[in-house]
Design an enzyme around this catalytic site. Structure first.
Site, PDB file in Angstrom:
ATOM      1  N   GLY A 177      79.357  51.385  58.196  1.00 38.43           N
ATOM      2  CA  GLY A 177      78.920  50.021  58.521  1.00 38.43           C
ATOM      3  C   GLY A 177      78.059  49.401  57.431  1.00 38.43           C
ATOM      4  O   GLY A 177      77.720  48.230  57.494  1.00 38.43           O
ATOM      5  N   GLY A 199      77.337  50.681  61.853  1.00 38.91           N
ATOM      6  CA  GLY A 199      78.534  51.502  61.794  1.00 38.91           C
ATOM      7  C   GLY A 199      78.358  52.831  62.513  1.00 38.91           C
ATOM      8  O   GLY A 199      77.286  53.447  62.454  1.00 38.91           O
ATOM      9  N   GLY A 211      77.500  56.196  59.904  1.00 38.77           N
ATOM     10  CA  GLY A 211      76.136  56.498  59.490  1.00 38.77           C
ATOM     11  C   GLY A 211      75.229  56.729  60.693  1.00 38.77           C
ATOM     12  O   GLY A 211      74.384  57.617  60.679  1.00 38.77           O
ATOM     13  N   TYR A 243      66.229  55.375  59.599  1.00 36.67           N
ATOM     14  CA  TYR A 243      65.380  54.329  59.034  1.00 36.67           C
ATOM     15  C   TYR A 243      65.026  54.775  57.614  1.00 36.67           C
ATOM     16  O   TYR A 243      63.871  54.960  57.266  1.00 36.67           O
ATOM     17  CB  TYR A 243      64.126  54.110  59.882  1.00 36.67           C
ATOM     18  CG  TYR A 243      64.370  53.291  61.135  1.00 36.67           C
ATOM     19  CD1 TYR A 243      65.650  52.816  61.436  1.00 36.67           C
ATOM     20  CD2 TYR A 243      63.346  52.980  62.012  1.00 36.67           C
ATOM     21  CE1 TYR A 243      65.890  52.064  62.576  1.00 36.67           C
ATOM     22  CE2 TYR A 243      63.575  52.224  63.161  1.00 36.67           C
ATOM     23  CZ  TYR A 243      64.852  51.768  63.429  1.00 36.67           C
ATOM     24  OH  TYR A 243      65.074  51.019  64.559  1.00 36.67           O
TER      25      TYR A 243
HETATM   26  C1  LIG Z   1      70.197  45.494  61.827  1.00 33.38           C
HETATM   27  C2  LIG Z   1      70.049  46.970  62.049  1.00 33.38           C
HETATM   28  C3  LIG Z   1      69.780  47.449  63.325  1.00 33.38           C
HETATM   29  C4  LIG Z   1      69.655  48.817  63.567  1.00 33.38           C
HETATM   30  N1  LIG Z   1      69.414  49.245  64.849  1.00 33.38           N
HETATM   31  C5  LIG Z   1      69.359  50.569  65.091  1.00 33.38           C
HETATM   32  C6  LIG Z   1      69.178  51.065  66.422  1.00 33.38           C
HETATM   33  O1  LIG Z   1      69.069  50.311  67.392  1.00 33.38           O
HETATM   34  N2  LIG Z   1      69.116  52.397  66.597  1.00 33.38           N
HETATM   35  C7  LIG Z   1      69.234  53.273  65.552  1.00 33.38           C
HETATM   36  O2  LIG Z   1      69.191  54.487  65.782  1.00 33.38           O
HETATM   37  N3  LIG Z   1      69.388  52.843  64.301  1.00 33.38           N
HETATM   38  C8  LIG Z   1      69.470  51.515  64.044  1.00 33.38           C
HETATM   39  N4  LIG Z   1      69.653  51.091  62.766  1.00 33.38           N
HETATM   40  C9  LIG Z   1      69.752  52.080  61.684  1.00 33.38           C
HETATM   41  C10 LIG Z   1      71.171  52.613  61.577  1.00 33.38           C
HETATM   42  O3  LIG Z   1      71.411  53.554  62.600  1.00 33.38           O
HETATM   43  C11 LIG Z   1      71.351  53.306  60.230  1.00 33.38           C
HETATM   44  O4  LIG Z   1      71.140  52.380  59.195  1.00 33.38           O
HETATM   45  C12 LIG Z   1      72.731  53.934  60.109  1.00 33.38           C
HETATM   46  O5  LIG Z   1      72.693  54.958  59.149  1.00 33.38           O
HETATM   47  C13 LIG Z   1      73.766  52.906  59.726  1.00 33.38           C
HETATM   48  O6  LIG Z   1      75.054  53.417  59.748  1.00 33.38           O
HETATM   49  P1  LIG Z   1      76.186  52.632  58.945  1.00 33.38           P
HETATM   50  O7  LIG Z   1      77.448  53.375  59.081  1.00 33.38           O
HETATM   51  O8  LIG Z   1      76.169  51.203  59.308  1.00 33.38           O
HETATM   52  O9  LIG Z   1      75.585  52.707  57.473  1.00 33.38           O
HETATM   53  P2  LIG Z   1      76.131  53.197  56.070  1.00 33.38           P
HETATM   54  O10 LIG Z   1      75.268  52.489  55.096  1.00 33.38           O
HETATM   55  O11 LIG Z   1      77.590  53.021  55.971  1.00 33.38           O
HETATM   56  O12 LIG Z   1      75.802  54.740  56.075  1.00 33.38           O
HETATM   57  C14 LIG Z   1      74.497  55.281  56.191  1.00 33.38           C
HETATM   58  C15 LIG Z   1      74.449  56.671  55.554  1.00 33.38           C
HETATM   59  O13 LIG Z   1      75.412  57.539  56.164  1.00 33.38           O
HETATM   60  C16 LIG Z   1      76.426  57.915  55.224  1.00 33.38           C
HETATM   61  N5  LIG Z   1      77.732  57.784  55.899  1.00 33.38           N
HETATM   62  C17 LIG Z   1      78.286  56.639  56.356  1.00 33.38           C
HETATM   63  N6  LIG Z   1      79.462  56.900  56.950  1.00 33.38           N
HETATM   64  C18 LIG Z   1      79.647  58.232  56.875  1.00 33.38           C
HETATM   65  C19 LIG Z   1      80.695  59.088  57.311  1.00 33.38           C
HETATM   66  N7  LIG Z   1      81.772  58.603  57.938  1.00 33.38           N
HETATM   67  N8  LIG Z   1      80.590  60.410  57.069  1.00 33.38           N
HETATM   68  C20 LIG Z   1      79.516  60.901  56.413  1.00 33.38           C
HETATM   69  N9  LIG Z   1      78.485  60.137  55.984  1.00 33.38           N
HETATM   70  C21 LIG Z   1      78.548  58.807  56.209  1.00 33.38           C
HETATM   71  C22 LIG Z   1      76.284  56.946  54.071  1.00 33.38           C
HETATM   72  O14 LIG Z   1      76.764  57.496  52.870  1.00 33.38           O
HETATM   73  C23 LIG Z   1      74.794  56.682  54.068  1.00 33.38           C
HETATM   74  O15 LIG Z   1      74.117  57.757  53.457  1.00 33.38           O
HETATM   75  C24 LIG Z   1      69.786  49.731  62.502  1.00 33.38           C
HETATM   76  C25 LIG Z   1      70.054  49.254  61.220  1.00 33.38           C
HETATM   77  C26 LIG Z   1      70.179  47.890  60.982  1.00 33.38           C
HETATM   78  C27 LIG Z   1      70.464  47.387  59.597  1.00 33.38           C
END
Ligand SMILES: Cc1cc2nc3c(=O)[nH]c(=O)nc-3n(C[C@H](O)[C@H](O)[C@H](O)COP(=O)(O)OP(=O)(O)OC[C@H]3O[C@@H](n4cnc5c(N)ncnc54)[C@H](O)[C@@H]3O)c2cc1C
Ligand SMILES: *[C@@H]1O[C@H](CO)[C@@H](O)[C@H](O)[C@H]1NC(C)=O
Ligand SMILES: *[C@@H]1O[C@H](CO)[C@@H](O)[C@H](O)[C@H]1NC(C)=O
Ligand SMILES: *[C@@H]1O[C@H](CO)[C@@H](O)[C@H](O)[C@H]1NC(C)=O
Length: 556
Positions: A126, A194, A197, A497
């Site tokens: 994500g 996403g 993550g 975070y």
């Molecule tokens: C607006 C906002 C609201 C949020 N609210 C919450 C909340 O309510 N509760 C909460 O717990 N957290 C929350 N978060 C934090 C969120 O859970 C983390 O930022 C999470 O890591 C995001 O996942 P992503 O896939 O979107 O991010 P990405 O940036 O895609 O991935 C995050 C990390 O995981 C790794 N990664 C991604 N996909 C994979 C995969 N398929 N396999 C292995 N590694 C992977 C990436 O390389 C990176 O190191 C929030 C973040 C934001 C920006």
């Protein structure tokens, strides 16, 4: 384009793994002053593509899935899911290419070919990583973006779902809601996050006191490992399956899909949204909340979003921090009123501040800035976050003993700051189920004894270095102020975070062993050692690497 200095280069050679052919080192030595510009042409796109084709059975589609900087799709793709403008400036190092696999075989090919071409991989689901680690690196790298792998298959009879990593939480919730009014899933509140993550780092939301974090409810997974091999739970083994449920993304492999246990929710739940902004009253309520929220029955999640900064300025310019009390109750409004009347009458909730609706409707409402008004469920499918284009900096803490009222007053004063645009302290109550899950069950270790979690969420739109410095200084100052009031030895933190201030591997590739132990024990407590063991076993050449990835044991 970033200029590469000699020191950067020497760091770089040190990190080149034994897998990197010497010829590649030569290319880097001979390249002109700009590594990123030079390598994007010298990567030999064709050669890499040939490698992908060679390792990918369905050759017809792969050409459409590889985006190099000459493709107009490149910058759209790079910038769109980027949630933090701090990491999308012209100076931000860009990947040599972005691959958007539509099939597991493409991921396998990306791993194998990156390895043979001496490239690092950043995995993006994500794109919400707060330090941009899923799309920024200081080494020759590609991004594997899972945007095309986002199917969700719900099995109502078994109360399970398979969800691919590129899906958002909103997409997952929406698909569950379409099939059943009485099933839900305990993950985050923001629908654009996403799955990939989020599950990798734990993933908390308003159902955590009843059902734990998202990773507690994962029962199987598909993963591509550092050799490009495909695994399910059985073939990856219990150690690796343990590690990927909370050990942080980007250390162990590419998780392609997750099988989750869905959880029962009543056909009707209650959410409320109540602002308290008068200083004296709000401080009293926050103080009292510390003693109450984590002991409530686990059907009741009562969070506080404590907002400050310039966006809270009222007429006349006076900044009024606001404490927004935001409960989700798995029951009806009358029961909720009765419970609060008994346990927390000072809050003085009125029925008008609350609304009954289905769980999926409550998720859609919460997604809209924590309001209780109905929202179209389709809003959950929107992948553009509310604050798209802003810059962010986050920090987190865990609180084990109630803070003093003086401490709360100190926070209040800081939230009145004119120097920052917008800040939210998210106070998330623990207790309930969270206290009964053992610390070592999965890598997410923040369990019994924790009263609540604090997320310091700072956002700003102003561009430029001065604005960034000012905001970073503010959050570092409040974090320092909080030291006496939060967990100690170590001062623990939430890996999702992401905060590089608490320690990191050297961004040019060397592991800083001391720092790895510091951030490792803050994020994972006693689970860190086991994570290191698993990492050493499944990825002995440290192929999956980033600034806060789990290090190899030989490096400690
Ligand atoms: C607006 C906002 C609201 C949020 N609210 C919450 C909340 O309510 N509760 C909460 O717990 N957290 C929350 N978060 C934090 C969120 O859970 C983390 O930022 C999470 O890591 C995001 O996942 P992503 O896939 O979107 O991010 P990405 O940036 O895609 O991935 C995050 C990390 O995981 C790794 N990664 C991604 N996909 C994979 C995969 N398929 N396999 C292995 N590694 C992977 C990436 O390389 C990176 O190191 C929030 C973040 C934001 C920006
Ligand atoms: C990128 O450009 C190349 C060369 O023009 C082309 O072959 C390829 O299909 C393009 N890729 C995408 C995803 O459009
Ligand atoms: C990948 O492609 C193979 C062969 O074409 C197909 O059988 C499989 O279902 C595809 N997998 C995914 C996840 O799309
Ligand atoms: C709260 O309790 C008081 C006294 O027990 C009662 O008079 C009042 O009606 C209750 N209010 C609600 C909203 O239940």
């Amino acid at each position: 384009m970033e200029k590469v200095s000699i020191t950067k280069f020497s760091n770089l050679t040190m990190m080149l793994s034994p897998l990197v052919p010497l010829s590649l080192v030569f290319i880097v030595v001979c390249s002109s002053s700009s590594l990123w510009a030079a390598t994007s042409s010298s990567i030999k796109h064709e050669e890499f593509l040939q490698c992908l084709l060679h390792h990918s059975p369905d050759t017809s589609s792969i050409n459409k899935l590889v985006h190099t900087p000459i493709n107009s799709s490149f910058s759209t793709l790079f910038n769109f899911p980027t949630r933090n403008s701090r990491f999308s400036t012209p100076n931000t190092p860009k990947p040599l290419l972005i691959i958007t696999p539509s099939n597991i075989s493409h991921i396998q090919a990306a791993v194998i070919c990156s390895k043979s071409h001496g490239l690092q991989i950043r995995i993006r689901s994500g794109g919400h990583d707060f330090e941009g680690l899923s799309y920024v690196a200081y080494h020759r790298f590609i991004v594997v973006d899972l945007i095309n792998l986002r199917s969700v298959t719900v099995d109502v009879e078994q109360s399970t779902a398979w969800v691919q990593s590129g899906a958002t939480l909103g997409e997952l919730y929406y698909k569950i809601g379409k099939k059943s009014r009485t099933l839900g899933f305990p993950a985050g509140i923001c629908p654009t996050v996403g799955v990939g993550g989020h599950f990798s780092g734990g993933g908390y939301g308003s159902l955590l006191r009843k059902y734990g974090v998202a990773a507690d409810n994962v029962i199987d997974a598909y993963l591509v490992d550092a050799n490009g091999e495909f695994h399910d739970r059985e073939s990856m083994g219990e150690d690796l399956f343990w590690a990927i449920r909370g050990g942080g993304g980007g250390s162990f492999g590419v998780v392609v899909a997750w099988k989750v246990k869905l959880v029962p929710v009543p056909a009707s739940v209650t959410i409320c949204s109540a602002k308290r902004s008068v200083e004296e009253e709000a401080i009293k309520l926050i103080d009292r909340w510390q003693y109450v929220a984590n002991k409530l029955e686990e059907d009741l999640f009562l969070a506080i979003l404590w907002n400050g900064g310039k966006v809270s300025a009222q007429g006349g310019g006076k900044i009024n921090p606001i404490a927004l009390f935001f409960p989700l109750f798995l029951g009806n409004v009358n029961e909720l009123m009765a419970i609060l009347n008994k346990t927390f009458p000072e809050l003085g909730f009125t029925k008008e501040e609350c609304k009954e609706k289905s769980w999926i409707e409550s998720a859609a409402s919460a997604a809209n800035r924590f309001q209780i008004e109905d929202q179209p469920l389709e809003a959950l499918l929107n992948r553009t976050p509310i604050n798209h284009g802003s810059s962010f900096k986050l920090k987190s803490d865990y609180v084990k003993e109630p803070m003093t009222k003086t401490a709360i007053e100190g926070i209040w004063k800081r939230l009145e700051s004119q120097d920052i645009e917008g800040v939210t302290l998210a106070l998330i109550p623990y207790g309930g189920r969270m206290s009964r899950i053992s610390e070592s069950n999965i890598p997410f270790s923040h369990r019994a004894g924790i009263l609540y979690q604090i997320g310091y969420i700072l956002g700003w739109d102003e561009k430029g270095v001065e604005a960034e410095e000012r905001h970073l200084n503010w959050i570092r100052e409040i974090y320092s102020y909080m030291t006496p009031f939060v967990s100690k030895s170590p001062r623990t933190a939430y890996v999702n975070y992401r905060d590089l201030d608490i320690g990191s591997n050297n961004k040019y590739g060397k592991i800083n062993y001391k720092q790895a132990c510091v951030f490792g024990s803050k994020y994972f407590g006693n689970n860190f050692n086991r994570l290191v063991k698993v990492k050493t076993k499944v990825d002995p050449y440290n192929f999956f690497w980033h600034e806060q990835s789990i290090p190899l044991s030989s490096n400690l």
